[in-house]
Design a protein around this motif. Structure first.
Motif, mmCIF file in Angstrom:
data_model
loop_
_atom_site.group_PDB
_atom_site.id
_atom_site.type_symbol
_atom_site.label_atom_id
_atom_site.label_comp_id
_atom_site.label_asym_id
_atom_site.label_seq_id
_atom_site.Cartn_x
_atom_site.Cartn_y
_atom_site.Cartn_z
ATOM 1 N N GLY A 187 -12.884 21.321 -22.824
ATOM 2 C CA GLY A 187 -13.218 19.946 -23.168
ATOM 3 C C GLY A 187 -11.981 19.101 -23.430
ATOM 4 O O GLY A 187 -11.887 17.956 -22.981
ATOM 5 N N GLU A 188 -11.046 19.675 -24.177
ATOM 6 C CA GLU A 188 -9.818 18.944 -24.456
ATOM 7 C C GLU A 188 -9.021 18.682 -23.178
ATOM 8 O O GLU A 188 -8.461 17.598 -22.987
ATOM 9 N N ARG A 189 -8.988 19.674 -22.290
ATOM 10 C CA ARG A 189 -8.254 19.484 -21.047
ATOM 11 C C ARG A 189 -8.917 18.424 -20.173
ATOM 12 O O ARG A 189 -8.234 17.636 -19.507
ATOM 13 N N GLY A 190 -10.251 18.398 -20.175
ATOM 14 C CA GLY A 190 -10.935 17.372 -19.388
ATOM 15 C C GLY A 190 -10.619 15.972 -19.883
ATOM 16 O O GLY A 190 -10.357 15.053 -19.085
ATOM 17 N N LEU A 191 -10.650 15.790 -21.204
ATOM 18 C CA LEU A 191 -10.314 14.475 -21.764
ATOM 19 C C LEU A 191 -8.855 14.107 -21.469
ATOM 20 O O LEU A 191 -8.551 12.944 -21.147
ATOM 21 N N ALA A 192 -7.957 15.081 -21.569
ATOM 22 C CA ALA A 192 -6.545 14.803 -21.310
ATOM 23 C C ALA A 192 -6.318 14.463 -19.845
ATOM 24 O O ALA A 192 -5.499 13.589 -19.514
ATOM 25 N N GLN A 193 -7.037 15.130 -18.938
ATOM 26 C CA GLN A 193 -6.895 14.816 -17.510
ATOM 27 C C GLN A 193 -7.416 13.410 -17.213
ATOM 28 O O GLN A 193 -6.836 12.693 -16.387
ATOM 29 N N ARG A 233 3.686 11.828 -9.666
ATOM 30 C CA ARG A 233 2.670 11.884 -8.619
ATOM 31 C C ARG A 233 1.916 13.220 -8.663
ATOM 32 O O ARG A 233 0.693 13.272 -8.544
ATOM 33 N N ARG A 234 2.667 14.313 -8.832
ATOM 34 C CA ARG A 234 2.031 15.630 -8.870
ATOM 35 C C ARG A 234 1.152 15.795 -10.109
ATOM 36 O O ARG A 234 0.091 16.432 -10.040
ATOM 37 N N GLN A 235 1.612 15.231 -11.227
ATOM 38 C CA GLN A 235 0.778 15.308 -12.430
ATOM 39 C C GLN A 235 -0.550 14.594 -12.212
ATOM 40 O O GLN A 235 -1.617 15.090 -12.609
ATOM 41 N N ALA A 236 -0.505 13.428 -11.567
ATOM 42 C CA ALA A 236 -1.740 12.685 -11.308
ATOM 43 C C ALA A 236 -2.621 13.424 -10.300
ATOM 44 O O ALA A 236 -3.851 13.505 -10.468
ATOM 45 N N LEU A 237 -2.023 13.974 -9.235
ATOM 46 C CA LEU A 237 -2.801 14.725 -8.253
ATOM 47 C C LEU A 237 -3.482 15.927 -8.892
ATOM 48 O O LEU A 237 -4.666 16.193 -8.645
ATOM 49 N N THR A 238 -2.755 16.662 -9.701
ATOM 50 C CA THR A 238 -3.327 17.834 -10.365
ATOM 51 C C THR A 238 -4.487 17.443 -11.254
ATOM 52 O O THR A 238 -5.521 18.138 -11.297
ATOM 53 N N ALA A 239 -4.356 16.340 -11.962
ATOM 54 C CA ALA A 239 -5.435 15.895 -12.845
ATOM 55 C C ALA A 239 -6.674 15.512 -12.032
ATOM 56 O O ALA A 239 -7.807 15.889 -12.385
ATOM 57 N N LEU A 267 -10.263 17.633 -12.178
ATOM 58 C CA LEU A 267 -11.513 16.957 -12.537
ATOM 59 C C LEU A 267 -12.550 17.113 -11.432
ATOM 60 O O LEU A 267 -13.742 17.299 -11.710
ATOM 61 N N ALA A 268 -12.101 17.047 -10.179
ATOM 62 C CA ALA A 268 -13.035 17.170 -9.062
ATOM 63 C C ALA A 268 -13.628 18.568 -8.991
ATOM 64 O O ALA A 268 -14.803 18.740 -8.607
ATOM 65 N N ASP A 269 -12.859 19.586 -9.356
ATOM 66 C CA ASP A 269 -13.354 20.961 -9.291
ATOM 67 C C ASP A 269 -14.531 21.192 -10.237
ATOM 68 O O ASP A 269 -15.393 22.042 -9.962
ATOM 69 N N SER A 270 -14.542 20.463 -11.342
ATOM 70 C CA SER A 270 -15.612 20.667 -12.330
ATOM 71 C C SER A 270 -16.638 19.543 -12.328
ATOM 72 O O SER A 270 -17.483 19.465 -13.234
ATOM 73 N N ALA A 271 -16.577 18.650 -11.329
ATOM 74 C CA ALA A 271 -17.489 17.507 -11.292
ATOM 75 C C ALA A 271 -18.628 17.750 -10.300
ATOM 76 O O ALA A 271 -18.591 18.658 -9.471
ATOM 77 N N GLU A 272 -19.663 16.917 -10.408
ATOM 78 C CA GLU A 272 -20.755 16.947 -9.447
ATOM 79 C C GLU A 272 -20.248 16.476 -8.081
ATOM 80 O O GLU A 272 -19.228 15.774 -8.001
ATOM 81 N N PRO A 273 -20.946 16.832 -7.001
ATOM 82 C CA PRO A 273 -20.441 16.514 -5.659
ATOM 83 C C PRO A 273 -20.116 15.038 -5.444
ATOM 84 O O PRO A 273 -19.072 14.701 -4.884
ATOM 85 N N ASP A 274 -21.015 14.144 -5.872
ATOM 86 C CA ASP A 274 -20.746 12.717 -5.650
ATOM 87 C C ASP A 274 -19.498 12.267 -6.393
ATOM 88 O O ASP A 274 -18.647 11.541 -5.843
ATOM 89 N N GLU A 275 -19.374 12.671 -7.648
ATOM 90 C CA GLU A 275 -18.188 12.293 -8.418
ATOM 91 C C GLU A 275 -16.951 12.981 -7.878
ATOM 92 O O GLU A 275 -15.864 12.387 -7.868
ATOM 93 N N ALA A 276 -17.088 14.222 -7.399
ATOM 94 C CA ALA A 276 -15.943 14.944 -6.835
ATOM 95 C C ALA A 276 -15.384 14.210 -5.631
ATOM 96 O O ALA A 276 -14.159 14.121 -5.450
ATOM 97 N N VAL A 277 -16.270 13.682 -4.784
ATOM 98 C CA VAL A 277 -15.805 12.925 -3.616
ATOM 99 C C VAL A 277 -15.010 11.705 -4.061
ATOM 100 O O VAL A 277 -13.942 11.387 -3.507
ATOM 101 N N GLN A 278 -15.511 10.988 -5.055
ATOM 102 C CA GLN A 278 -14.794 9.798 -5.532
ATOM 103 C C GLN A 278 -13.430 10.166 -6.114
ATOM 104 O O GLN A 278 -12.438 9.467 -5.876
ATOM 105 N N LEU A 279 -13.392 11.269 -6.874
ATOM 106 C CA LEU A 279 -12.111 11.685 -7.460
ATOM 107 C C LEU A 279 -11.124 12.108 -6.392
ATOM 108 O O LEU A 279 -9.934 11.773 -6.468
#
Length: 535
Positions: A448-454, A482-488, A492-504
């Motif tokens: 949870g903390e990592r998700g908020l930080a990302q 740039r890499r920090q933003a890409l990783t974040a 987030l996309a790995d743990s998101a729903e498909p529609d949100e993952a596409v947007q991320l």
């Protein structure tokens, strides 16, 4: 044990060379005594007489060699038993200076220290235990070698404690410099600690001789390992380490300045060549340093060539990084935008910076909240030019920049103090918010903390760092963010729903449209969602 056996062997050989010949000749003459009648009669001489006459010049040569060897041995014994003078064993009760005599002069001003006892530590006299570095890189006393081994062990332990299972990247697993490994392979870091004390005679010290430069490098490393504070100019540090363009991070305890005018009460000041008007005084004592670090047969100093000194300084930089300096916060009247562009505005209106180098100064200081010395700015903005030779160019640039700032506000935005340029708290820098978010991500533990930080990282990343500014010094920092933003985004996309993952992932493509992994992830997510033309 090996040294003892070698010493016994040398002693036996010396005895055989000195005592053997006369003993053999005497034994032979006892069996074949010479006859004086052979000389008086003028007849054929006996074998004993011929050998006796032939041994006369041999005995003379033997006597000369024996006397020479004896005198040399006596001198070496005296050198080992010679006690240092009081100025060599007493720590300075007043500020001192070390100067390398000859064409290159090094001065070191040391803070006042209590007087030491009139005894010499075992590692300060000749015959001290130490390590000879490979390829002639120098000689390190056992105490210094043990301090290096202990520091290296502490660094690896700190990395183990700080590692978080599941994290990617192994930058901190790179091998330590070769000089560090050479010392740690022969020094036991778990052995009882040996006192690491570098004592300077009162009134200052001048180092001369072929080993003066190497001894000064050894003194720098020894002082830092011992927890002493050292100050010197960037130009002198670069020349001492064989790299006039050197800049970047330094270990805690080492302060590099543009001009060395004075030293703090607890600092040891090093300087190359005598500088008039520095107020550091003139040395009262002179040491002749041999190439192996010996000083008048009384002590042996740590000696290092530039490569070995740079290796050990790198270890100290990794093990003892400088702690961030807290910045005083004041109401911001100016804003420096570095994400998506590079622009300084005051009360919402852009400030026209007339010199392109002035804009680089603002960007560099915005990315280094603790400020930077003139040497660091020159090394970054004008690469390939010796910083010591173009200091006036930076002075003109900063003077013009101050005029540009003063024309818009009377509040001080750029300050120069203690040898460092720094942006005051009146300047708000957008990249600091991104840096704080990245630091928060590194501290996060639970999912949870990592998700908020990302989320905080992607929200703070407002665009490419200093977009459309192709400055060489900026590229590593730009790619890091740039890499920090890409990783974040990807996490987030790995743990998101498909529609949100596409947007991320589409947002990640805007961060770096050339990244193949992001493109493949987008294709993988969108592929199953596309309707087949012939179902």
């Amino acid at each position: 044990m090996i040294r003892a056996v070698r010493g016994i062997g040398v002693l036996l050989i010396a005895i055989a060379v000195i005592v053997g010949p006369p003993v053999l000749v005497a034994l032979w003459l006892i069996d074949h005594p010479p006859s004086l009648d052979d000389l008086s009669t003028g007849g054929p001489m006996s074998a004993g007489t011929i050998v006796a006459l032939g041994t006369i010049p041999v005995v003379v040569v033997w006597l000369v060699l024996s006397v020479a060897l004896l005198r040399r041995g006596i001198r070496q014994v005296r050198a080992h038993l010679r006690m240092p003078t009081p100025s060599q064993v007493t720590a300075g009760s007043m500020a001192g200076a070390i100067v390398l005599g000859g064409p290159a002069v090094v001065a070191v001003t040391a803070p006042a220290t209590p007087a030491a006892a009139a005894t010499t530590p075992a590692q300060d006299v000749l015959g001290a235990r130490g390590v000879t570095l490979p390829d002639g890189a120098g000689w390190v006393p056992a105490a210094v070698g043990q301090a290096v081994a202990t520091t290296a062990a502490a660094l690896w332990l700190r990395r183990r404690r700080a590692y978080r299972p599941g994290e990617s990247g192994n930058e901190d697993l790179r091998p330590l410099p070769v000089t560090v490994n050479a010392l740690t392979s022969v020094i036991d870091a778990s052995a009882p600690p040996v006192p690491l004390v570098e004592q300077l005679p009162p009134g200052g010290l001048a180092l001369t001789g072929p080993g003066a430069g190497d001894a000064l490098r050894g003194l720098l490393i020894t002082l830092l390992l011992g927890g002493r504070s050292v100050v010197m100019t960037w130009a002198d540090l670069g020349e001492l380490l064989g790299d006039p363009y050197r800049s970047g991070p330094l270990p805690a305890g080492l302060r590099a300045v543009d001009e060395l005018e004075s030293a703090g009460a607890d600092e040891t000041a090093l300087r190359l060549r005598p500088h008039a008007g520095t107020g550091l005084g003139h040395p009262a004592t002179t040491w002749e340093v041999g190439a192996d670090g010996t000083v008048a047969g009384a002590r042996r100093l740590c000696v290092l060539n530039p490569r070995a000194a740079a290796d050990l300084l790198q270890l100290l930089t990794l093990a003892r990084p400088v702690e961030p300096v807290p910045i005083a916060v004041s109401p911001a009247v100016a804003r420096l935008r570095l994400l998506g562009g590079c622009e300084l505005s005051v009360e919402g209106s852009p400030v026209v910076v007339r010199r392109r180098a002035g804009l680089q100064v603002l960007a560099y200081l915005g990315l280094h909240p603790a400020g930077a010395t003139g040497h660091e700015l020159i090394a970054a903005i004008w690469p390939g030019l010796r910083p010591a030779s173009i200091a006036n160019r930076l002075h003109v640039t900063t003077s013009e920049l101050r005029k540009d700032l003063v024309s818009r506000t009377a509040i001080e935005l750029l300050r120069h103090e203690n040898g460092r340029y720094i942006l005051t708290g009146a300047v708000e820098v957008d990249v600091h918010r991104l840096s704080d978010a990245i630091a928060g991500l590194e501290r996060a533990i639970t999912p949870g903390e990592r998700g908020l930080a990302q989320r905080a990282v992607v929200d703070a990343y407002a665009g490419e760092l200093a977009f459309d500014c192709d400055w060489p010094w900026l590229i590593p920092l730009r790619e890091t963010f740039r890499r920090q933003a890409l990783t974040a985004y990807v996490s987030l996309a790995d743990s998101a729903e498909p529609d949100e993952a596409v947007q991320l992932l589409r947002a990640a493509m805007t961060v770096d449209p050339h990244n193949e992994d992001v493109l493949s992830r987008v294709a993988a997510v969108q592929g199953p969602r596309r309707p087949r033309p012939y179902a």
